[in-house]
Design an enzyme around this catalytic site. Structure first.
Site, PDB file in Angstrom:
ATOM      1  N   SER A 181       0.846  -1.192   0.000  1.00 12.88           N
ATOM      2  CA  SER A 181       0.000   0.000   0.000  1.00 12.88           C
ATOM      3  C   SER A 181       0.878   1.237   0.000  1.00 12.88           C
ATOM      4  O   SER A 181       2.016   1.204   0.484  1.00 12.88           O
ATOM      5  CB  SER A 181      -0.904   0.023   1.239  1.00 12.88           C
ATOM      6  OG  SER A 181      -1.572   1.265   1.367  1.00 12.88           O
TER       7      SER A 181
ATOM      8  N   TYR B  20      -2.669  -1.276  10.225  1.00 15.89           N
ATOM      9  CA  TYR B  20      -2.669  -1.542   8.783  1.00 15.89           C
ATOM     10  C   TYR B  20      -1.385  -1.023   8.150  1.00 15.89           C
ATOM     11  O   TYR B  20      -0.742  -1.714   7.340  1.00 15.89           O
ATOM     12  CB  TYR B  20      -3.901  -0.884   8.164  1.00 15.89           C
ATOM     13  CG  TYR B  20      -4.016  -0.991   6.669  1.00 15.89           C
ATOM     14  CD1 TYR B  20      -4.597  -2.113   6.077  1.00 15.89           C
ATOM     15  CD2 TYR B  20      -3.599   0.035   5.832  1.00 15.89           C
ATOM     16  CE1 TYR B  20      -4.735  -2.207   4.698  1.00 15.89           C
ATOM     17  CE2 TYR B  20      -3.734  -0.047   4.450  1.00 15.89           C
ATOM     18  CZ  TYR B  20      -4.305  -1.177   3.892  1.00 15.89           C
ATOM     19  OH  TYR B  20      -4.446  -1.264   2.530  1.00 15.89           O
TER      20      TYR B  20
END
Length: 280
Positions: free
Chosen positions: A173, A186
């Site tokens: 990400s 995350y």
């Protein structure tokens, strides 16, 4: 600028409840035989990026294990598109936080296909928290288990069934380099995916196995309305240079490249698909 109406779902979310509906390439992706008879495993393939990758892989000639938690309707829809492309779809529900289930996913792939040519570690969990104190020990452990530890267990189980030319792809990400403070667990896992993939490329190069990661920016998937406050959903993706969230279909060609022989000398790379937001 608002890109989509404010909305919220219960995790893990459903494609059918999203407004607007995401584009997974159902009507647009055209295959060209780049993954002929490849045996592939995609986690989180019921929806979002995973569904788009499954559709693209099937149209390129691959059979697909669709690993997912419990979103059965979404998973069956992904399978329908894979089968419509003339390829085999194998549904494997279950919780990837359990190392034994990770091994079961690979065992099922080997049972059905005899080998694993491509492993896509894509399943992920996140929750939005304004303070560190809001993050429970259980949530921290579960986020790491699903997003990062599962990658380890899946890869370890798959390696005996992967030969030269095989490909491992991790979904990282933009958050791995530009962490969003309200998504701290995350962020940590996505940095870990990038790091693990880079290490795997070096560990496995002598076996002819490639490892790469994809770093998406803001992509319109069920993860967003099911894990973010409604007001953040409304402005999701507006802060990148292209001014909008990406669609899952816009990720699929990168995964196809990294899975195919066209990417035969690409290993240890991290490909940014971020709408113009740079990664370091």
């Amino acid at each position: 600028m608002s890109q989509q109406p404010a909305q919220q779902q219960t995790p893990p979310g459903s494609t059918g409840q999203m407004n607007p509906k995401p584009d997974h390439g159902e009507e647009s992706y055209r295959g060209s035989g780049r993954l002929p008879d490849k045996a592939t495993v995609i986690t989180g393939a019921d929806s979002g990026i995973g569904r788009a990758v499954a559709i693209a892989f099937a149209r390129e000639g691959a059979d697909v294990v669709i690993a997912y938690l419990d979103e059965h309707d979404d998973a069956k829809e992904t399978a329908r598109w894979v089968e419509q492309a003339g390829r085999r779809a194998v549904l494997v529900p279950g919780d990837l936080a359990d190392p034994a289930h990770c091994r079961d996913v690979i065992a099922r792939a080997v049972e059905e296909f005899g080998r694993v040519d491509v492993l896509v570690n894509n399943a992920a969990f996140q929750m939005n928290h304004e303070t560190l104190e809001e993050i429970s020990d259980e949530e921290w452990d579960r986020t790491l288990a699903i997003n990062l530890s599962a990658f380890f267990h899946l890869t370890k189980a798959a390696l005996p069934h992967m030969g030269p030319g095989s490909s491992i792809i991790g979904s990282s990400s933009v958050n791995s380099d530009n962490p969003t403070p309200t998504l701290l667990p995350y962020d940590v896992t996505k940095a870990g995916v990038a790091n693990m993939t880079a290490a795997l490329a070096q560990l496995l190069g002598s076996r002819g196995i490639r490892a790469n990661s994809v770093a998406p920016g803001p992509i319109w998937t069920p993860l967003i309305p099911s894990t973010m406050p409604a007001e953040k959903v409304e402005s999701f993706g507006a802060d990148v240079p292209l001014g909008r969230p990406g669609q899952p279909a816009e990720l699929a060609p990168v995964y196809v490249l990294l899975a195919s022989d066209d990417g035969s000398y690409i290993s240890g790379a991290r490909v940014a698909v971020t709408g113009g937001k740079p990664i370091l």
